[in-house]
Scaffold this active site. Structure first.
Site, PDB file in Angstrom:
ATOM      1  N   CYS A   1     -42.032  30.387 -14.123  1.00 26.00           N
ATOM      2  CA  CYS A   1     -41.543  29.449 -13.127  1.00 26.00           C
ATOM      3  C   CYS A   1     -42.443  28.228 -13.111  1.00 26.00           C
ATOM      4  CB  CYS A   1     -41.525  30.143 -11.756  1.00 26.00           C
ATOM      5  SG  CYS A   1     -40.781  29.104 -10.523  1.00 26.00           S
TER       6      CYS A   1
ATOM      7  N   CYS B   1     -35.263  34.188  -3.105  1.00 29.82           N
ATOM      8  CA  CYS B   1     -35.539  32.986  -3.894  1.00 29.82           C
ATOM      9  C   CYS B   1     -36.543  32.131  -3.110  1.00 29.82           C
ATOM     10  CB  CYS B   1     -34.215  32.249  -4.106  1.00 29.82           C
ATOM     11  SG  CYS B   1     -34.319  30.809  -5.161  1.00 29.82           S
TER      12      CYS B   1
HETATM   13  C1  LIG Z   1     -32.816  24.879  -4.932  1.00 36.32           C
HETATM   14  C2  LIG Z   1     -33.077  25.852  -6.036  1.00 36.32           C
HETATM   15  C3  LIG Z   1     -34.019  25.531  -7.009  1.00 36.32           C
HETATM   16  C4  LIG Z   1     -34.276  26.425  -8.048  1.00 36.32           C
HETATM   17  N1  LIG Z   1     -35.206  26.085  -8.968  1.00 36.32           N
HETATM   18  C5  LIG Z   1     -35.467  26.914  -9.986  1.00 36.32           C
HETATM   19  C6  LIG Z   1     -36.430  26.565 -10.973  1.00 36.32           C
HETATM   20  O1  LIG Z   1     -37.031  25.505 -10.905  1.00 36.32           O
HETATM   21  N2  LIG Z   1     -36.654  27.439 -11.986  1.00 36.32           N
HETATM   22  C7  LIG Z   1     -35.990  28.616 -12.080  1.00 36.32           C
HETATM   23  O2  LIG Z   1     -36.240  29.370 -13.014  1.00 36.32           O
HETATM   24  N3  LIG Z   1     -35.088  28.986 -11.152  1.00 36.32           N
HETATM   25  C8  LIG Z   1     -34.799  28.170 -10.122  1.00 36.32           C
HETATM   26  N4  LIG Z   1     -33.862  28.536  -9.190  1.00 36.32           N
HETATM   27  C9  LIG Z   1     -33.234  29.868  -9.288  1.00 36.32           C
HETATM   28  C10 LIG Z   1     -32.044  29.956 -10.296  1.00 36.32           C
HETATM   29  O3  LIG Z   1     -32.492  29.617 -11.585  1.00 36.32           O
HETATM   30  C11 LIG Z   1     -30.910  29.043  -9.891  1.00 36.32           C
HETATM   31  O4  LIG Z   1     -30.426  29.457  -8.659  1.00 36.32           O
HETATM   32  C12 LIG Z   1     -29.739  29.048 -10.897  1.00 36.32           C
HETATM   33  O5  LIG Z   1     -28.905  27.938 -10.640  1.00 36.32           O
HETATM   34  C13 LIG Z   1     -28.895  30.298 -10.859  1.00 36.32           C
HETATM   35  O6  LIG Z   1     -27.886  30.180 -11.826  1.00 36.32           O
HETATM   36  P1  LIG Z   1     -26.519  31.007 -11.777  1.00 36.32           P
HETATM   37  O7  LIG Z   1     -25.675  30.431 -12.865  1.00 36.32           O
HETATM   38  O8  LIG Z   1     -26.799  32.452 -11.769  1.00 36.32           O
HETATM   39  O9  LIG Z   1     -25.870  30.698 -10.336  1.00 36.32           O
HETATM   40  P2  LIG Z   1     -25.403  29.332  -9.685  1.00 36.32           P
HETATM   41  O10 LIG Z   1     -26.253  28.205 -10.132  1.00 36.32           O
HETATM   42  O11 LIG Z   1     -25.321  29.602  -8.224  1.00 36.32           O
HETATM   43  O12 LIG Z   1     -23.940  29.100 -10.258  1.00 36.32           O
HETATM   44  C14 LIG Z   1     -22.832  29.881  -9.967  1.00 36.32           C
HETATM   45  C15 LIG Z   1     -21.586  29.042 -10.157  1.00 36.32           C
HETATM   46  O13 LIG Z   1     -20.415  29.860 -10.015  1.00 36.32           O
HETATM   47  C16 LIG Z   1     -19.460  29.190  -9.197  1.00 36.32           C
HETATM   48  N5  LIG Z   1     -18.573  30.188  -8.578  1.00 36.32           N
HETATM   49  C17 LIG Z   1     -18.900  31.086  -7.616  1.00 36.32           C
HETATM   50  N6  LIG Z   1     -17.829  31.835  -7.291  1.00 36.32           N
HETATM   51  C18 LIG Z   1     -16.811  31.401  -8.079  1.00 36.32           C
HETATM   52  C19 LIG Z   1     -15.444  31.789  -8.173  1.00 36.32           C
HETATM   53  N7  LIG Z   1     -14.900  32.757  -7.418  1.00 36.32           N
HETATM   54  N8  LIG Z   1     -14.655  31.129  -9.066  1.00 36.32           N
HETATM   55  C20 LIG Z   1     -15.171  30.130  -9.847  1.00 36.32           C
HETATM   56  N9  LIG Z   1     -16.459  29.728  -9.772  1.00 36.32           N
HETATM   57  C21 LIG Z   1     -17.268  30.364  -8.900  1.00 36.32           C
HETATM   58  C22 LIG Z   1     -20.338  28.442  -8.196  1.00 36.32           C
HETATM   59  O14 LIG Z   1     -19.672  27.387  -7.544  1.00 36.32           O
HETATM   60  C23 LIG Z   1     -21.471  27.942  -9.091  1.00 36.32           C
HETATM   61  O15 LIG Z   1     -21.140  26.721  -9.688  1.00 36.32           O
HETATM   62  C24 LIG Z   1     -33.580  27.676  -8.114  1.00 36.32           C
HETATM   63  C25 LIG Z   1     -32.664  27.995  -7.134  1.00 36.32           C
HETATM   64  C26 LIG Z   1     -32.395  27.099  -6.104  1.00 36.32           C
HETATM   65  C27 LIG Z   1     -31.377  27.479  -5.051  1.00 36.32           C
END
Ligand SMILES: Cc1cc2nc3c(=O)[nH]c(=O)nc-3n(C[C@H](O)[C@H](O)[C@H](O)COP(=O)(O)OP(=O)(O)OC[C@H]3O[C@@H](n4cnc5c(N)ncnc54)[C@H](O)[C@@H]3O)c2cc1C
Length: 429
Positions: A355, A160
């Protein structure tokens, strides 16, 4: 009656919950299990880390938003999946029966893979969670009182890169606003073989564009960088050549630093049944976002397995970004609905990258359709409009999430704004 249980309520899990609730009739149950009580808008974390956003601007409580939409909410960590019996065990001892399980758990941040990395017990900041960004802002304020050298970037194995580039430019902008930029040498370190590779083999002319931006902002960089250790005083970096041999060793002063960590699957999968996850704990999925061994388990977002694009001197992974995640939500929703109606799943997510990378006052939009080269559409453009579009996206997405509306923002608005009418089905995964 089907019971749908979704684990995780962030960028992937929350729209998933709203979408599936809307798609299924009320005799089906939808439950969300989340180890956080709040929704955090992750893409705004870099702004929190320099004080441009307050945490309360980008977070809200999940329970009222979900309950209003007829979705059960359980604030607890999921601890074990008993896939043979379709049961999810929670850390408080509760057991949930499911017909369909949707894993939207994101990544585990593996700071322990590099000595001294990370905000808890290490010597670098992180912007991966809002809590980390709050901590980084504390340090940023102290740093601005006594400025010195900064290091920003990513360590080996990261997938990332966008937030690292964004944060370097945002720091630069914030320092210029404070009239401190002339007192802060900045170095960007990255395992990428070149600036702008981003785990995607570059997007359009992202190399030239980002190098030029770094040059204009006086940000030095080291590519093929492998961080060997970090102390409170210094960051030690081995710079490799294209063949992977040691080219140079660097010792960079560690006054204020932010380095993205490598990701792996979350602890929930430590004792996962055979075939659910790959060796790094990412959930294996087929073309329909189902696990091939346990087809009533779906997965989406950063927690799914995608192989790296190519071998590089220092390992880099492929990013999973918003448009892809949105596409996975749409596909899983259609597939679970089909299954509840006795039909086979047919919907495949489009694996494409759009992006919007913020640079403080301007920004760069990257479009890669499909995500990996060779591509049908590939370009990168810079402009103030990208910064404005990112702010608009933040407001719109948060408004939708608070109000239980999971319309596909990328498909409906951003693709159109960029002049891309639709994504052809042969650009699907
Ligand atoms: C700082 C940052 C900025 C980003 N900016 C962009 C952007 O501008 N544009 C873009 O397209 N992408 C971006 N990304 C990449 C991506 O879109 C994000 O990381 C996105 O939030 C990923 O979504 P997700 O739901 O897969 O995971 P996450 O956002 O990580 O969510 C997972 C959730 O599951 C919960 N969880 C985990 N394990 C458990 C469990 N055992 N029981 C219950 N709950 C649990 C976690 O606490 C969390 O709340 C960015 C990433 C980061 C880190």
């Amino acid at each position: 009656m089907a019971r749908v249980v979704i684990v995780g309520a962030s960028t992937g899990g929350l729209p998933m919950a709203y979408d599936i609730r809307k798609a299924l009739s009320q005799d089906h149950e939808v439950t969300v299990v989340s180890n956080t009580a709040e929704f955090q808008f992750v893409p705004s974390n870099p702004w929190v880390a320099v004080g441009w956003r307050k945490p309360e601007d980008i977070t809200f409580p999940l329970e009222p938003a979900l309950v209003r939409k007829g979705i059960d909410f359980i604030h607890c960590a999921a601890r074990h999946i008993n896939a043979e019996h379709n049961q999810l065990l929670l850390s408080d001892g509760r057991v949930l029966d499911y017909d369909y399980l949707v894993l939207a758990t994101g990544p585990k941040l593996t700071f322990d893979e590099v000595e001294g990395l990370g905000p808890n017990g290490g010597f670098t900041n992180s912007i991966c969670t809002t809590g980390h960004a709050i901590k980084a802002f504390d340090q940023w304020q102290t740093f601005c009182e006594r400025p010195g050298h900064t290091v920003v970037g990513a360590v080996q194995g990261v997938s990332c890169f966008g937030p690292a580039y964004e944060f370097a430019m945002i720091m630069d902008k914030d320092l210029r606003k404070r009239k401190l930029r002339d007192r802060v040498p900045m170095t960007f370190i990255t395992p990428e073989p070149y600036i702008g590779h981003m785990g995607l083999g570059g997007v359009g002319d992202s190399k030239t564009l980002l190098e030029s931006e770094f040059r204009q902002r006086h940000i030095n960089w080291i590519c093929n960088a492998k961080v060997t250790r970090i102390t409170s005083e210094a960051i030690y970096v081995d710079e490799l050549d294209a063949q992977g041999a040691l080219l140079k060793q660097h010792e960079l002063p560690n006054t204020f630093s932010m380095l993205m960590p490598p990701f792996k699957g979350v602890d929930l999968y430590d004792d996962a049944p055979q075939g659910l996850v790959n060796p790094r704990g990412f959930v294996q999925v087929d073309a329909f976002n189902r696990n091939p061994v346990f087809p009533n388990i779906y997965a989406l977002g950063v927690g799914i397995a995608i192989p790296p694009l190519e071998a590089t001197p220092v390992p880099v992974g492929v990013p999973k970004t918003g448009l892809m995640i949105e596409g996975m939500v749409t596909a899983i929703c259609a597939n679970i609905k089909a299954e509840t109606e006795g039909r086979e799943p047919q919907e495949q997510a489009t694996w494409n990258t759009i992006c919007l990378a913020d640079m403080g006052d301007t920004g760069v939009a990257f479009v890669a359709l499909p995500q990996l080269p060779p591509r049908n559409v590939t370009w990168a453009r810079k402009g103030k409009w990208v910064h404005l579009a990112k702010v608009a996206f933040e407001k719109y997405f948060l408004h939708n999430m608070k109000n239980g509306n999971a319309e596909p923002v990328y498909q409906k608005y951003i693709l159109k704004m960029l002049g891309i009418a639709r994504i052809r089905s042969d650009e699907k995964k």
